[in-house]
Design a protein around this motif. Structure first.
Motif, PDB file in Angstrom:
ATOM      1  N   GLU A 100       9.517  -5.118  67.651  1.00 58.31           N
ATOM      2  CA  GLU A 100      10.321  -6.244  67.177  1.00 58.31           C
ATOM      3  C   GLU A 100      10.531  -6.086  65.672  1.00 58.31           C
ATOM      4  N   TYR A 101      11.759  -6.356  65.234  1.00 55.16           N
ATOM      5  CA  TYR A 101      12.089  -6.295  63.814  1.00 55.16           C
ATOM      6  C   TYR A 101      11.727  -7.597  63.121  1.00 55.16           C
ATOM      7  N   GLY A 102      11.478  -7.484  61.814  1.00 50.95           N
ATOM      8  CA  GLY A 102      11.290  -8.672  61.003  1.00 50.95           C
ATOM      9  C   GLY A 102      12.638  -9.285  60.656  1.00 50.95           C
ATOM     10  N   ARG A 103      12.598 -10.251  59.761  1.00 43.78           N
ATOM     11  CA  ARG A 103      13.830 -10.976  59.396  1.00 43.78           C
ATOM     12  C   ARG A 103      14.016 -10.920  57.877  1.00 43.78           C
ATOM     13  N   PRO A 104      14.477  -9.770  57.365  1.00 46.70           N
ATOM     14  CA  PRO A 104      14.636  -9.647  55.913  1.00 46.70           C
ATOM     15  C   PRO A 104      15.988 -10.169  55.455  1.00 46.70           C
ATOM     16  N   GLY A 105      16.140 -10.273  54.137  1.00 45.57           N
ATOM     17  CA  GLY A 105      17.444 -10.569  53.575  1.00 45.57           C
ATOM     18  C   GLY A 105      18.217  -9.278  53.379  1.00 45.57           C
ATOM     19  N   VAL A 106      19.460  -9.382  52.965  1.00 47.38           N
ATOM     20  CA  VAL A 106      20.299  -8.219  52.701  1.00 47.38           C
ATOM     21  C   VAL A 106      20.644  -8.225  51.219  1.00 47.38           C
ATOM     22  N   PRO A 107      19.924  -7.435  50.404  1.00 50.13           N
ATOM     23  CA  PRO A 107      20.208  -7.434  48.965  1.00 50.13           C
ATOM     24  C   PRO A 107      21.540  -6.754  48.657  1.00 50.13           C
ATOM     25  N   ILE A 108      22.134  -7.126  47.544  1.00 44.46           N
ATOM     26  CA  ILE A 108      23.386  -6.511  47.089  1.00 44.46           C
ATOM     27  C   ILE A 108      23.114  -5.908  45.705  1.00 44.46           C
ATOM     28  N   PRO A 109      22.520  -4.697  45.666  1.00 43.59           N
ATOM     29  CA  PRO A 109      22.123  -4.123  44.378  1.00 43.59           C
ATOM     30  C   PRO A 109      23.287  -3.554  43.572  1.00 43.59           C
ATOM     31  N   SER A 110      24.400  -3.233  44.226  1.00 43.74           N
ATOM     32  CA  SER A 110      25.532  -2.621  43.534  1.00 43.74           C
ATOM     33  C   SER A 110      26.795  -2.836  44.365  1.00 43.74           C
ATOM     34  N   LEU A 153      14.724  -2.892  57.508  1.00 47.03           N
ATOM     35  CA  LEU A 153      14.166  -3.756  58.550  1.00 47.03           C
ATOM     36  C   LEU A 153      12.728  -3.357  58.850  1.00 47.03           C
ATOM     37  N   PRO A 154      11.754  -4.191  58.501  1.00 49.10           N
ATOM     38  CA  PRO A 154      10.383  -3.912  58.929  1.00 49.10           C
ATOM     39  C   PRO A 154      10.247  -4.164  60.426  1.00 49.10           C
TER      40      PRO A 154
END
Length: 210
Positions: free
Chosen positions: A143-153, A161-162
């Motif tokens: 099962e995957y975790g629930r991370p955010g989606v960063p916008i570095p550039s 996805l952990p």
């Protein structure tokens, strides 16, 4: 005690092992006076393909897999009078975890949605250098975790996805399975003296895998 594997990039595929022991010793003579050097058939990251959820994935760029066998190394388990030598190293619960890095395309959003919904999925990494040089690592249930989606550039987005692997009802009855195919028909990994004095060998593995 466990191992880690980082798949992806353009280098050689390397597994790092964590080894623990009850004691150590210094030897003045070799265990094997005439060891046989095994032939090497290198496997590189370029030889790999990834299946995610049972289908080939073209968006996963990196995969980190960590397996912890949970060996109990507490000092409280060293008996009094044992001169610091462990009498045993009890096994614990196996923990399988890691992270996948993927392009945040429509398919990447599908991976994120699996984490949000807690949907069970799977991963299988297969590296094929030749017909007699194949390495495969499979997690049938995760099962995957629930991370955010960063916008570095302003460039294309990546998502990390952990995940946590487990066993519930997979056909392999394991949280993680490793398969190796090579040109060696059998192994004499540890030779010991049998009651008759003749050497006995460990069970052999067929060339089709182990």
């Amino acid at each position: 005690n466990g191992f880690t594997l980082d798949a992806g990039g353009d280098g050689e595929l390397v597994i790092n092992f964590d080894v623990v022991g009850a004691s150590d010793s210094f030897e003045t003579s070799p265990f094997d006076a005439a060891p046989t050097s095994p032939s090497i058939s290198r496997i590189n990251n370029f030889d790999g393909v990834v299946n995610e959820g049972g289908a080939s994935s073209s968006i996963i760029t990196m995969a980190n897999i960590n397996v912890n066998l949970g060996m109990d190394m507490r000092d409280e388990l060293i008996p009094i009078g044992a001169s610091g030598v462990r009498s045993s190293i009890p096994e614990g619960a196996i923990q399988v975890s890691g992270t996948v890095t993927a392009l945040f395309t429509d398919d990447g959003y599908t991976l994120l949605a699996k984490g949000v919904a807690g949907t069970e999925s799977s991963l299988k990494l297969t590296c094929t250098a030749s017909a007699s040089s194949i390495f495969e690592l499979e997690l049938q249930e995760l099962e995957y975790g629930r991370p955010g989606v960063p916008i570095p550039s302003p460039e294309g987005l990546l998502i990390e996805l952990p995940f946590t692997g487990f066993y519930e009802d997979g056909s392999e009855a394991s949280a993680i399975v490793a398969r190796v195919t090579n040109a060696t028909a059998s192994y004499d990994v540890v030779a010991s003296a049998s009651p008759s004095g003749s050497p006995s060998s460990s069970p052999s593995a067929s060339p089709s895998g182990a």
